[in-house]
Every structure is written in structure tokens, then in C-alpha cells.
Design an enzyme around this catalytic site. Structure first.
Site, PDB file in Angstrom:
ATOM      1  N   TRP A  29      81.784 117.768  21.858  1.00  0.00           N
ATOM      2  CA  TRP A  29      81.748 118.049  20.417  1.00  0.00           C
ATOM      3  C   TRP A  29      83.159 118.130  19.825  1.00  0.00           C
ATOM      4  O   TRP A  29      83.379 117.716  18.681  1.00  0.00           O
ATOM      5  CB  TRP A  29      80.977 119.344  20.141  1.00  0.00           C
ATOM      6  CG  TRP A  29      79.512 119.105  19.929  1.00  0.00           C
ATOM      7  CD1 TRP A  29      78.514 119.205  20.848  1.00  0.00           C
ATOM      8  CD2 TRP A  29      78.881 118.696  18.705  1.00  0.00           C
ATOM      9  NE1 TRP A  29      77.300 118.890  20.281  1.00  0.00           N
ATOM     10  CE2 TRP A  29      77.498 118.580  18.966  1.00  0.00           C
ATOM     11  CE3 TRP A  29      79.344 118.420  17.420  1.00  0.00           C
ATOM     12  CZ2 TRP A  29      76.579 118.199  17.990  1.00  0.00           C
ATOM     13  CZ3 TRP A  29      78.428 118.046  16.436  1.00  0.00           C
ATOM     14  CH2 TRP A  29      77.068 117.938  16.723  1.00  0.00           C
TER      15      TRP A  29
ATOM     16  N   GLY B  25      76.467 119.150  11.281  1.00  0.00           N
ATOM     17  CA  GLY B  25      77.406 119.849  12.155  1.00  0.00           C
ATOM     18  C   GLY B  25      76.669 120.467  13.328  1.00  0.00           C
ATOM     19  O   GLY B  25      75.438 120.555  13.335  1.00  0.00           O
TER      20      GLY B  25
ATOM     21  N   HIS C 119      66.309 115.454  14.821  1.00  0.00           N
ATOM     22  CA  HIS C 119      66.375 115.722  16.265  1.00  0.00           C
ATOM     23  C   HIS C 119      65.170 116.535  16.745  1.00  0.00           C
ATOM     24  O   HIS C 119      64.349 116.029  17.487  1.00  0.00           O
ATOM     25  CB  HIS C 119      67.682 116.406  16.671  1.00  0.00           C
ATOM     26  CG  HIS C 119      68.890 115.578  16.414  1.00  0.00           C
ATOM     27  ND1 HIS C 119      69.163 114.419  17.114  1.00  0.00           N
ATOM     28  CD2 HIS C 119      69.900 115.717  15.516  1.00  0.00           C
ATOM     29  CE1 HIS C 119      70.284 113.884  16.667  1.00  0.00           C
ATOM     30  NE2 HIS C 119      70.745 114.648  15.687  1.00  0.00           N
TER      31      HIS C 119
ATOM     32  N   GLU D  71      68.554 121.082  17.490  1.00  0.00           N
ATOM     33  CA  GLU D  71      69.406 120.187  18.290  1.00  0.00           C
ATOM     34  C   GLU D  71      70.198 121.065  19.271  1.00  0.00           C
ATOM     35  O   GLU D  71      71.406 121.210  19.178  1.00  0.00           O
ATOM     36  CB  GLU D  71      70.345 119.388  17.378  1.00  0.00           C
ATOM     37  CG  GLU D  71      71.107 118.287  18.101  1.00  0.00           C
ATOM     38  CD  GLU D  71      72.134 117.579  17.221  1.00  0.00           C
ATOM     39  OE1 GLU D  71      72.793 116.660  17.721  1.00  0.00           O
ATOM     40  OE2 GLU D  71      72.281 117.948  16.023  1.00  0.00           O
TER      41      GLU D  71
ATOM     42  N   HIS E 274      74.282 108.873   9.973  1.00  0.00           N
ATOM     43  CA  HIS E 274      75.374 109.456   9.191  1.00  0.00           C
ATOM     44  C   HIS E 274      76.284 108.331   8.712  1.00  0.00           C
ATOM     45  O   HIS E 274      76.611 107.423   9.480  1.00  0.00           O
ATOM     46  CB  HIS E 274      76.156 110.463  10.031  1.00  0.00           C
ATOM     47  CG  HIS E 274      75.343 111.654  10.418  1.00  0.00           C
ATOM     48  ND1 HIS E 274      75.347 112.824   9.685  1.00  0.00           N
ATOM     49  CD2 HIS E 274      74.481 111.854  11.440  1.00  0.00           C
ATOM     50  CE1 HIS E 274      74.526 113.698  10.262  1.00  0.00           C
ATOM     51  NE2 HIS E 274      73.989 113.126  11.327  1.00  0.00           N
ATOM     52  N   ASP E 275      76.674 108.406   7.442  1.00  0.00           N
ATOM     53  CA  ASP E 275      77.408 107.289   6.837  1.00  0.00           C
ATOM     54  C   ASP E 275      78.656 106.903   7.626  1.00  0.00           C
ATOM     55  O   ASP E 275      78.908 105.723   7.875  1.00  0.00           O
ATOM     56  CB  ASP E 275      77.748 107.585   5.366  1.00  0.00           C
ATOM     57  CG  ASP E 275      78.499 108.901   5.158  1.00  0.00           C
ATOM     58  OD1 ASP E 275      78.654 109.674   6.122  1.00  0.00           O
ATOM     59  OD2 ASP E 275      78.925 109.159   4.008  1.00  0.00           O
TER      60      ASP E 275
END
EC number: 3.5.4.4
Length: 510
Positions: free
Chosen positions: A201, A323, A381, A356, A109-110
């Protein structure tokens, strides 16, 4: 007395029978071992003579580390990464893996690709950097000149110029360290700090909320991309595919750029980077949106993804939803939106996060079914894949690889001991996969080496060897979104570096 000579003959016959039986058992055992070795990831590869010598040295070091781990009871893949990281960095195997040409990073992810230390020490020290605190205590940053208007009280406190704030502090280092703690999940006691998945999370999401105002400032944005490429390049990664949400990038005067501008900036920075970094192949973006959004908004995102891919076919590889799966919408919820490209005869490759989760039978778990039905190019994943034999079989038949991110799965509390990661079974059976690092900066890692170590030592155990590593690196090019011509060039570049790596490994330490 004449019967006595018969006894030695009988004993001899029994002994010979036992010998043949033992021999056949050993042969059968060896055949089974060989079959299993041939089945595992890389098992079909035939190593050259120099590679065999390099493999011998690597496996000797690996075996020594494992024997020491058995003696002490301390084995990094069985420990939480935050507690294992320092041990890994002292490992001879880890230091070999750092030098290994890994090919491509296909699941990154950037916002998670650059060391957070740089954001603290560089980005937050730039002029006109302001910060405020939300009512829930989250930090928000913004660059502005003139100063940004006072936010609504329910949104944030008054903006404070960071430069001025630091001047009034008795201990700036402690403040900067507190920022670093805000920007990563790193903690001394992860089991206590993050007692469950909800807690980890929750903190994970606050990280990206906090850094977004820094990263999306145009001058930082350019430098951030460049530095991300640098960190992966230094870790022997020559190509990246980044999940990018393409949030609005802004200038000091408040002007906001379009998503097209952001894509072009990625393109320009990668081109500039390639000029001074031999062998660098490039980057592509997988445009992503958040699975917390309503179906109507995801329809717009899919439409936008088609437009971006049409406008930047060399740069935009496809679309994904990001997400937390357990609390977000399922792929099935979004089926109407996700069928739009096919209904219009438009090819939009999907690279879905799916499975995931460790909750079997839930909608998140069943995302794997819909990822398969929607012809996802790869599966992000796929942690739950081994619980779905039909999906496993069909995905294998369709040659859909998994993007395995061991450290991410451990830190986000899907598995504690990486020897028990479900991808260990998939690796043993030879299921197509690549190793990636997801959001390494948020975990206090860099590049791919840490995840490769966990996969090589934890998932693969003693049976994983140089063949496994070679196959994983080759898979990263084979299963990338590069064109066939680009893949050929990338493979040639990788092979050249691989031969140098093998030669160095064979020679051993100087």
C-alpha cells in the site's frame, strides 16, 4: 433340496435392490449437481443452440488448460499476477476472453485506467516537463512555463527540466524503465518486494502521488481520458463508471481549473470518442474523496457531490470514499456527513468501497454493515462479505451487487491463490456481482480481460461456463448507473456484439 431354488431368487432380489439403490444414489447425485449448476452465476440462463456449441468449444479449451495445470503444477490464478501475466497471454481461453463483449467496467479509478508506459513515453516527453524529488525520495512532476518557482527544501528538491536531464544521461532507456517501475507495482519477486500489506500500500500510494502532476496537466488530462476509453474499448468494454477525485487540473501558465471544468472535459472527450468508436455507450463519474480526511472535510465533499450531481445529472452518478480501509476512517465515523443528503431529501447514490479487508471484526470489516444501512447502490470489493451472513442475506434481498476485482485483491495481498477468493463462494451461490479491474495500469494490466480470466478460471473453476460469462456481462449493464432507457440501448448494443462473438467462437480458429 427343495430350499435351493430360493437362493438365486434372494440373490437376484439383493442385486436388484443394490441396482436400484445405486441408481437412486446416481439420480440424487445428478440432482444435486444440477441444483448447484442452477444456483451459480448464470445458472438460470438458457443458451441458444449456437451458444451451446460455442460453450462446448470454450469448455474443452478450459478443461485442457486445467488438465495441463494439474500435470505441471502451474496454474495462473494460483500464481501472483505479476508472475502469471505472461502465462495468461499465451492461453487460448484468455485470447477468447479478450474478444468477448464484456459490457461495462463499473469499478475503475481514473488515474489507474491508462497504461503507465504511455505516461512515460508520451507525457514525460512533452515540452516544459519538470521533476523534483521529495526528502523521502518520491518523484513529483510539473509542467510550467516560465519555470516553476523553487519549492521549499522540506517539500522537494529544485525543479529539473526533464528534457535537459535526459540529454545528459548515458542511458535514457534505463531512466525511462526506472520511471515505469516508479509508476507501477510490477516487480519480478512480488512476495519479497512486498512482504506485507503495509509495504504494497505504501508503494501503491506513491504511484498516484508521482503521476498526479502529469495527469492533471490539462493537455495530458484530455489525452489521458481518451486513451483510457480507447484501451477499454479495444478490450470490448463499451461503458465505464470511473471513481474520480477531480483533483485541480492546471495549465502551463499555472492557471487552475474548477471541478466543473473537469467534469465537462470528461463529457466532451467521451462525446468526441463516441464519434469514431461505433457502439461506445459513454462514461459516468462517481465523485470520490479520501477516507483519511476529517469528518468536516467529508461533509464538504458530500455537499459538493450533491451540487455536481444537480449540475451534471447525466454525468455524475454518485459518491464514494476511497483509500485503504484498514487505516482510514470507517463509514460509521462519517455517518453524520453521509446522512446529509437524506436529511435534506436529496437523492445522492452511494457506491461505497466496503469490506476490502481480511481483518474480521474491525471497523473496516464492519463498513459492510454501514454500506448496507446507507443503501449503497453497489459495494466495491466486498471481500469480507462471506463473513457477514446477515449482511449477505439482506444485501442479496436488496439486490446490491459486488464489484469484484480479483487481481487488485491479490496484488494488495488479501488473497494469494485466487481459487480461495471469497467471491468463489458468492459466484457458486449466484450472488449478484460484476467483474472489474480497479487500477489495471498500476498492476501492469489493461482493460478487463485479465480479471475476467482470473474470475473464469480461478473463482469459477470448471463449473463456470459461457452462461457465467454472459451473466457477468449482462450484470454490468443491469447494475450500472445508466437510466432504464440507456440500459435498454446498451443491452441491445451488447447483444449484437455478443451474437457476433458467439458465431466466431463456434467457427473456431481459421
Amino acid at each position: 433340496m427343495s430350499g435351493w431354488p430360493v437362493l438365486p431368487a434372494l440373490l437376484l432380489a439383493v442385486a436388484m435392490s443394490s441396482f436400484h439403490s445405486a441408481t437412486s444414489r446416481d439420480e440424487e447425485r445428478n440432482r444435486l449437481l444440477m441444483r448447484e449448476k442452477m444456483m451459480q452465476v448464470g445458472g438460470q440462463l438458457v443458451l441458444q443452440e449456437e451458444e451451446e456449441r460455442a460453450n462446448g468449444r470454450l469448455q474443452a479449451l478450459k478443461e485442457a488448460e486445467m488438465q495441463e495445470a494439474k500435470r505441471t503444477g502451474i496454474f495462473p490464478p494460483s500464481l501472483h499476477f505479476f508472475q502469471a501475466k505472461g502465462l495468461m497471454e499465451k492461453s487460448a481461453v484468455f485470447n477468447i476472453l479478450k474478444k468477448m463483449p464484456k459490457g461495462a467496467a463499473l469499478h475503475v479509478h481514473d488515474f489507474g485506467m491508462v497504461s503507465m508506459d504511455w505516461l512515460v513515453k508520451n507525457a514525460t516527453y512533452r515540452p516544459y516537463c519538470y521533476f523534483c524529488l521529495t526528502p523521502k525520495g518520491a518523484t513529483q512532476f510539473k509542467f510550467a512555463h516560465p519555470p516553476p518557482p523553487t519549492p521549499k527544501q522540506e517539500e522537494c528538491s529544485e525543479w529539473v527540466l526533464l528534457e535537459k536531464f535526459r540529454k545528459g544521461l548515458p542511458n535514457v532507456t534505463e531512466f525511462d524503465n526506472s520511471l515505469l517501475r516508479t509508476f507501477t507495482l510490477m516487480t519480478e519477486n512480488p512476495q519479497e518486494t512486498y512482504a506485507n500489506q503495509d509495504m504494497v500500500w505504501k508503494k501503491f500510494k506513491t504511484i498516484f502521488f508521482a503521476i498526479s502532476g502529469l495527469v492533471n496537466y490539462a493537455p495530458v488530462f484530455r489525452d489521458f481520458i481518451f486513451l483510457g476509453l480507447e484501451e477499454f474499448y479495444q478490450d470490448q468494454v463499451l461503458y465505464l463508471e470511473l471513481r474520480a477525485m477531480l483533483y485541480p487540473v492546471y495549465e502551463l501558465n499555472g492557471m487552475v481549473h474548477s471541478r466543473e471544468w473537469s467534469v465537462r472535459t470528461y463529457e466532451e472527450v467521451a462525446r468526441t470518442f463516441a464519434k469514431t468508436h461505433p457502439g461506445f455507450i459513454g462514461i459516468k463519474l462517481i465523485y470520490s474523496d479520501h477516507r483519511s480526511k476529517d469528518v468536516s472535510l467529508i461533509k464538504e465533499s458530500v455537499q459538493r457531490a450533491m451540487e455536481l450531481r444537480a449540475k451534471f445529472p447525466q454525468m455524475v452518478a454518485g459518491f464514494d470514499l476511497v483509500g485503504r480501509e484498514d487505516t482510514g476512517h470507517s463509514l460509521y465515523d462519517y455517518k453524520e456527513a453521509l446522512m446529509i443528503p437524506a436529511s435534506r431529501g436529496v437523492k445522492l447514490p452511494y457506491f461505497f468501497h466496503a469490506g476490502e479487508t481480511d481483518w474480521q471484526g474491525t471497523s473496516a470489516d464492519r463498513n459492510l454493515l454501514d454500506a448496507l444501512i446507507l443503501n449503497s447502490t453497489r459495494i466495491g470489493h466486498g471481500f469480507a462479505l462471506s463473513k457477514h451472513p446477515a449482511v449477505w442475506a439482506d444485501a442479496w434481498r436488496k439486490d446490491i451487487p459486488l464489484e469484484v476485482c480479483p487481481i487488485s485483491n491479490q496484488v494488495l495481498k488479501l488473497v494469494s491463490d485466487l481459487r480461495n477468493h471469497p467471491a468463489a463462494v458468492l459466484m457458486a451461490t449466484g450472488y449478484p456481482m460484476v467483474i472489474s479491474s480497479d487500477d489495471p495500469a498500476a498492476f501492469g494490466a489493461k482493460g478487463l480481460s485479465y480479471d475476467f480470466y482470473e474470475a473464469f478460471m480461478g473463482l469459477g473453476g470448471l463449473t463456470a461456463d459461457l452462461r457465467t460469462l454472459k451473466q457477468l456481462a449482462m450484470n454490468s449493464i443491469r447494475y450500472s448507473a445508466l437510466s432504464e432507457t440507456e440500459k435498454k440501448v446498451a443491452m441491445e448494443t451488447w447483444e449484437e456484439r455478443w451474437h457476433r462473438f458467439v458465431a466466431e467462437l463456434t467457427r473456431g480458429p481459421k
